[in-house]
Scaffold this motif. Structure first.
Motif, PDB file in Angstrom:
ATOM      1  N   UNK A   1       0.836  -1.190   0.000  1.00 18.11           N
ATOM      2  CA  UNK A   1       0.000   0.000   0.000  1.00 18.11           C
ATOM      3  C   UNK A   1       0.877   1.247   0.000  1.00 18.11           C
ATOM      4  N   UNK A   2       2.128   1.055  -0.275  1.00 20.53           N
ATOM      5  CA  UNK A   2       3.053   2.176  -0.272  1.00 20.53           C
ATOM      6  C   UNK A   2       3.544   2.434  -1.691  1.00 20.53           C
ATOM      7  N   UNK A   3       4.463   1.626  -2.157  1.00 17.19           N
ATOM      8  CA  UNK A   3       4.982   1.786  -3.520  1.00 17.19           C
ATOM      9  C   UNK A   3       5.021   0.423  -4.184  1.00 17.19           C
ATOM     10  N   UNK A   4       4.430   0.327  -5.364  1.00 17.60           N
ATOM     11  CA  UNK A   4       4.411  -0.948  -6.082  1.00 17.60           C
ATOM     12  C   UNK A   4       5.485  -0.973  -7.172  1.00 17.60           C
ATOM     13  N   UNK A   5       5.837  -2.154  -7.609  1.00 27.05           N
ATOM     14  CA  UNK A   5       6.706  -2.298  -8.766  1.00 27.05           C
ATOM     15  C   UNK A   5       8.176  -2.095  -8.495  1.00 27.05           C
ATOM     16  N   UNK A   6       8.629  -2.348  -7.272  1.00 24.64           N
ATOM     17  CA  UNK A   6      10.056  -2.214  -6.991  1.00 24.64           C
ATOM     18  C   UNK A   6      10.763  -3.522  -7.321  1.00 24.64           C
ATOM     19  N   UNK A   7      12.060  -3.420  -7.634  1.00 18.35           N
ATOM     20  CA  UNK A   7      12.820  -4.590  -8.055  1.00 18.35           C
ATOM     21  C   UNK A   7      14.089  -4.699  -7.212  1.00 18.35           C
ATOM     22  N   UNK A   8      14.756  -5.859  -7.346  1.00 16.94           N
ATOM     23  CA  UNK A   8      15.894  -6.138  -6.489  1.00 16.94           C
ATOM     24  C   UNK A   8      16.945  -5.036  -6.534  1.00 16.94           C
ATOM     25  N   UNK A   9      17.241  -4.540  -7.717  1.00 14.86           N
ATOM     26  CA  UNK A   9      18.292  -3.529  -7.831  1.00 14.86           C
ATOM     27  C   UNK A   9      17.923  -2.226  -7.111  1.00 14.86           C
ATOM     28  N   UNK A  10      16.625  -1.987  -6.899  1.00 17.83           N
ATOM     29  CA  UNK A  10      16.212  -0.779  -6.196  1.00 17.83           C
ATOM     30  C   UNK A  10      16.623  -0.791  -4.730  1.00 17.83           C
ATOM     31  N   UNK A  11      16.875  -1.971  -4.182  1.00 17.50           N
ATOM     32  CA  UNK A  11      17.187  -2.114  -2.766  1.00 17.50           C
ATOM     33  C   UNK A  11      18.689  -2.176  -2.480  1.00 17.50           C
ATOM     34  N   UNK A  12      19.529  -2.029  -3.485  1.00 18.78           N
ATOM     35  CA  UNK A  12      20.941  -2.279  -3.296  1.00 18.78           C
ATOM     36  C   UNK A  12      21.550  -1.422  -2.195  1.00 18.78           C
ATOM     37  N   UNK A  13      21.122  -0.165  -2.093  1.00 14.93           N
ATOM     38  CA  UNK A  13      21.702   0.727  -1.080  1.00 14.93           C
ATOM     39  C   UNK A  13      21.452   0.203   0.331  1.00 14.93           C
ATOM     40  N   UNK A  14      20.237  -0.252   0.599  1.00 14.04           N
ATOM     41  CA  UNK A  14      19.951  -0.742   1.945  1.00 14.04           C
ATOM     42  C   UNK A  14      20.534  -2.137   2.153  1.00 14.04           C
ATOM     43  N   UNK A  15      20.587  -2.957   1.104  1.00 14.08           N
ATOM     44  CA  UNK A  15      21.210  -4.277   1.238  1.00 14.08           C
ATOM     45  C   UNK A  15      22.695  -4.133   1.561  1.00 14.08           C
ATOM     46  N   UNK A  16      23.347  -3.167   0.937  1.00  6.81           N
ATOM     47  CA  UNK A  16      24.764  -2.910   1.240  1.00  6.81           C
ATOM     48  C   UNK A  16      24.934  -2.504   2.705  1.00  6.81           C
ATOM     49  N   UNK A  17      24.005  -1.685   3.197  1.00 15.09           N
ATOM     50  CA  UNK A  17      24.101  -1.250   4.591  1.00 15.09           C
ATOM     51  C   UNK A  17      23.879  -2.420   5.556  1.00 15.09           C
ATOM     52  N   UNK A  18      22.954  -3.311   5.212  1.00 15.68           N
ATOM     53  CA  UNK A  18      22.716  -4.468   6.076  1.00 15.68           C
ATOM     54  C   UNK A  18      23.968  -5.343   6.146  1.00 15.68           C
ATOM     55  N   UNK A  19      24.584  -5.576   4.986  1.00 16.95           N
ATOM     56  CA  UNK A  19      25.785  -6.408   4.971  1.00 16.95           C
ATOM     57  C   UNK A  19      26.921  -5.727   5.740  1.00 16.95           C
ATOM     58  N   UNK A  20      27.005  -4.405   5.606  1.00 16.81           N
ATOM     59  CA  UNK A  20      28.028  -3.657   6.329  1.00 16.81           C
ATOM     60  C   UNK A  20      27.842  -3.789   7.843  1.00 16.81           C
TER      61      UNK A  20
END
Length: 340
Positions: free
Chosen positions: A79-98
């Motif tokens: 109910x927020x934003x539709x149509x996001x893809x894996x590459x859209x999350x790279x910034x936060x995925x990098x932070x999680x791994x860090x």
């Protein structure tokens, strides 16, 4: 009752006397709430959750901690934003791994029920749930909601837009939905603004009972409701305001002039980020830091979500209205209810 363009006052919409084309509402940023709405939710005095179970505590026995080599993130149709893809999350995925030292894998699901089942079965450790699904996730799979996004201008949350076509002269209020000639669309059973909230609020405020005063046709999502109204498949429906905006702006065949809004709700919180309750505390600490201690401005993640930063949220306070709505509707937190 259709007001002139430019006459919309966000502070006093005057829904009893006026309808509006959707354009002026979007232009004024009315699809979201503001900092005052967020503060009011944060400052509520709530000792116990009004419906269902509270958020589960972390296990006392360390042997019950979940410590996977790879963290799995999932996101349901939102109910927020539709149509996001894996590459859209790279910034936060990098932070999680860090922060955690663990890589993140993206697992996209195609329904609210599937997102909850993924976390229940430990096939997802972190999730971005929709607003209405969050209560099911807390009760069924031990989700711990901890963060929600805030736009650069401080805007927060979304509204329910009671929407019809601009040329539907016979529909000027929610009361007009109670007509055998009006074909109504709802999104999905677990959707907050697409089903749960209108089922309660239309009944409370307008004495219009979904399923009794009009037949419910589940469209499958907010974008489907929006497109269906434009195409004439449906005459009206409750739509998540931010999803409505995303759908219209993402489809060259749609324009705001095609739709009018006959009523809008107060803001609801947008879908939160949550983790599974039994993740190892060190992983939880890293996940929280990845979202709450990061500035995502300038990243694709911020561009796709509309959020530069994330703020802490507390389920019993921020989701209080959602739980009250679902209690009013007699919702039982079961997988079968979620999958209906």
């Amino acid at each position: 009752m259709l007001a002139e363009s430019g006459s919309f006052d966000p502070a006093e919409p005057g829904w009893e006397e006026r309808n509006y084309l959707s354009g002026p509402l979007i232009e004024s940023g009315y699809e979201r709430g503001g900092q005052s709405d967020l503060e009011n939710m944060s400052n509520r005095e709530v000792e116990e959750v009004p419906h269902g179970d509270p958020v589960r505590e972390a296990p006392e026995d360390e042997s019950e901690y979940l410590d996977p080599d790879t963290l799995i993130f999932t996101e349901s149709p939102s109910e927020d934003v539709e149509g996001r893809y894996e590459e859209d999350f790279q910034a936060v995925f990098d932070r999680i791994e860090e922060e955690t030292g663990k890589p993140v894998e993206y697992n996209r699901v195609n329904s609210y029920a599937a997102s909850v089942e993924a976390m229940r079965s430990e096939r997802a450790h972190i999730a971005n749930f929709s607003t209405g699904t969050t209560c099911f996730a807390v009760n069924l799979c031990g989700a711990v909601p901890f963060a929600a996004g805030v736009a650069p201008d401080g805007a927060f949350g979304y509204r329910l837009f009671a929407t019809t076509r601009a040329d539907a002269s016979g529909i000027r209020s929610v009361e007009d939905f109670a007509d055998d000639d009006v074909r109504m669309a709802h999104a999905e059973p677990a959707s907050n603004s697409g089903h749960q909230a209108p089922s309660a609020l239309f009944d409370q405020y307008f004495d219009v009972t979904a399923g009794e005063d009009y037949e419910i046709n589940f469209s499958g999502g907010h974008s489907q409701t929006t497109r269906g109204i434009a195409a004439g498949d449906y005459d009206a429906g409750p739509i998540c305001s931010t999803c409505f905006k995303d759908t219209v702006e993402g489809d060259s065949n749609l324009s705001y002039d095609q739709f009018k809004v006959v009523w809008a709700s107060a803001p609801f919180p947008n879908g939160p980020i949550a983790y599974r309750y039994n993740l190892h505390p060190d992983i939880v600490e890293g996940i929280e830091a990845a979202w709450l201690d990061s500035d995502f401005a300038g990243t694709t993640y911020a561009e796709r979500t509309g959020y530069d930063e994330y703020v802490p949220i507390e389920y019993r306070r921020h989701w209080y209205d959602i739980m009250v709505i679902q209690r009013y509707n007699g919702v039982e937190y079961t997988q079968s209810t979620l999958s209906e």
